[in-house]
Every structure is written in C-alpha cells, then in structure tokens.
Design a protein around this motif. Sequence first.
Motif, PDB file in Angstrom:
ATOM      1  N   THR A  33       0.814  -1.218   0.000  1.00  0.00           N
ATOM      2  CA  THR A  33       0.000   0.000   0.000  1.00  0.00           C
ATOM      3  C   THR A  33       0.846   1.265   0.000  1.00  0.00           C
ATOM      4  OG1 THR A  33      -0.119   0.147   2.407  1.00  0.00           O
ATOM      5  CG2 THR A  33      -1.818  -1.155   1.313  1.00  0.00           C
ATOM      6  N   ASP A 104      -6.525 -10.035   4.011  1.00  0.00           N
ATOM      7  CA  ASP A 104      -7.979  -9.905   4.158  1.00  0.00           C
ATOM      8  C   ASP A 104      -8.576 -11.166   4.763  1.00  0.00           C
ATOM      9  OD1 ASP A 104      -7.642  -7.509   2.873  1.00  0.00           O
ATOM     10  OD2 ASP A 104      -8.848  -8.016   1.121  1.00  0.00           O
ATOM     11  N   ARG A 112      -7.862  -3.991   7.588  1.00  0.00           N
ATOM     12  CA  ARG A 112      -8.440  -2.652   7.796  1.00  0.00           C
ATOM     13  C   ARG A 112      -7.334  -1.627   8.033  1.00  0.00           C
ATOM     14  NH1 ARG A 112     -12.105  -5.761  10.615  1.00  0.00           N
ATOM     15  NH2 ARG A 112     -11.411  -5.098  12.676  1.00  0.00           N
ATOM     16  N   SER A 115      -5.964  -0.571   4.707  1.00  0.00           N
ATOM     17  CA  SER A 115      -6.815   0.428   4.041  1.00  0.00           C
ATOM     18  C   SER A 115      -6.572   1.812   4.625  1.00  0.00           C
ATOM     19  CB  SER A 115      -8.290   0.057   4.187  1.00  0.00           C
ATOM     20  OG  SER A 115      -8.553  -1.146   3.541  1.00  0.00           O
ATOM     21  N   GLN A 118      -3.210   3.135   3.384  1.00  0.00           N
ATOM     22  CA  GLN A 118      -3.309   3.524   1.976  1.00  0.00           C
ATOM     23  C   GLN A 118      -3.946   4.911   1.850  1.00  0.00           C
ATOM     24  OE1 GLN A 118      -5.543   0.733  -0.386  1.00  0.00           O
ATOM     25  NE2 GLN A 118      -4.294   1.191  -2.173  1.00  0.00           N
ATOM     26  N   GLN A 119      -5.033   5.143   2.578  1.00  0.00           N
ATOM     27  CA  GLN A 119      -5.705   6.446   2.538  1.00  0.00           C
ATOM     28  C   GLN A 119      -4.808   7.535   3.127  1.00  0.00           C
ATOM     29  OE1 GLN A 119      -8.510   7.342   1.012  1.00  0.00           O
ATOM     30  NE2 GLN A 119      -8.103   9.439   1.640  1.00  0.00           N
TER      31      GLN A 119
END
Length: 196
Positions: A33, A104, A112, A115, A118-119
């Motif tokens: 990521t 996952d 999670r 994610s 990554q954001q």
Amino acid sequence: MADAGIRVQVSIELAALTRANIIGHVARDLASTLPAIRANTLKSIIHGFREAILSRVEFLISNDSNELVGYMAIEVDWKRYSIAVVEESSRNVFQIDPEQPVSDQVAPLLARTRSYIQQACKEINGVRCEAVYNYREAHGEEAEAKRIAFNKKYNLKDLNENSEKRLREARLDKKLVAVDSNLPEMSVTFKRKKVV
C-alpha cells in the motif's frame, strides 16, 4: 472451499513453515500500500519473513520535496511465534483463496489497517518510501550465511548517516499500532505527519 470434515495430522515444522509463509504474505500485502514500493522490496519482505531472517521492516515515507511525512514498521516477535506454533494457542489453519489478498482472509484487523495506511499515504502526499531491514537475533554460521545471502540477493546496503537520522526521527511520537488476534506475533506500526 468446503470443509469435508477430514483432519490431517501435521508436523510442527510444517505448521511453522506455513505460518511463516502467511506472515510473509500479510507483510507484503501491508507494504504494497506504500507509495512507489519496488517489486523487489515486496519479494524481499516475503522471503525475509518466510525464512525467519527478518524481525522488522521499517519504511520511511517521503513527499516530492523529500520531506519525511510517514513511517511504517512491520514486526514479528519470533518468540511469540514459536509459542503460537507449538502450543497451537492461535489459529494455525487458514483456508486461503488465491484470488484475494492473504491479509484480508487471515488477519482482518490488519486488512483494515492496510486500508487506513493507503488512505493516509494519499492524504500526506507520500510519493516514495525507503525500506530499512532489521534482522532476527539468530546466532551461528547458518544464520549469518542466510543474512549475507539475503543482502546479496536483494542488493541491500547499510544505512547512510542521513537515513539513520531520518529513521530516528520517524520512530518518535505517537503512532497507530495494530495486532490481529489471528497473528498475535505480528504487529504493524504507522504514523503520519499531520495534514495542515
């Protein structure tokens, strides 16, 4: 894949190898990521954790001005790993769908976290990252030979003074630390620079 109710006795050595391989793949999923992560770095992460050469990989995330804007570390506690394998104190059997990321399926909390990272990297305008490898504390000629071969295979060099300074700075302050109960021996640390 349906469970047909068949149980197979597996040796501790095989369970340990399988678990180490899963840890390597989860670590790779997390690292993937990060901005501009090289394919060779991802391969080295799987190899390093699967072969129990690495204890931690740290990442310095920079923006296009080469300013340090983020930090991530993936760490494995090999003593805890041994306990999990020998005592079967955590989940040892994972049914893996090769079409989905491993993290996952076996470590949803780490998925999670992936994610979130990554954001966050998008928000801090991270455009590149530098990987820093920390080796497992293992002694003997075989362990040393594995480290040397690993460094040679992935063309790894010692840290320069600037990278060491940036790493010390990155380790400071508050951070997010995540551990999934399915892989309690593995932790992920992440911190980012506040967006103004």
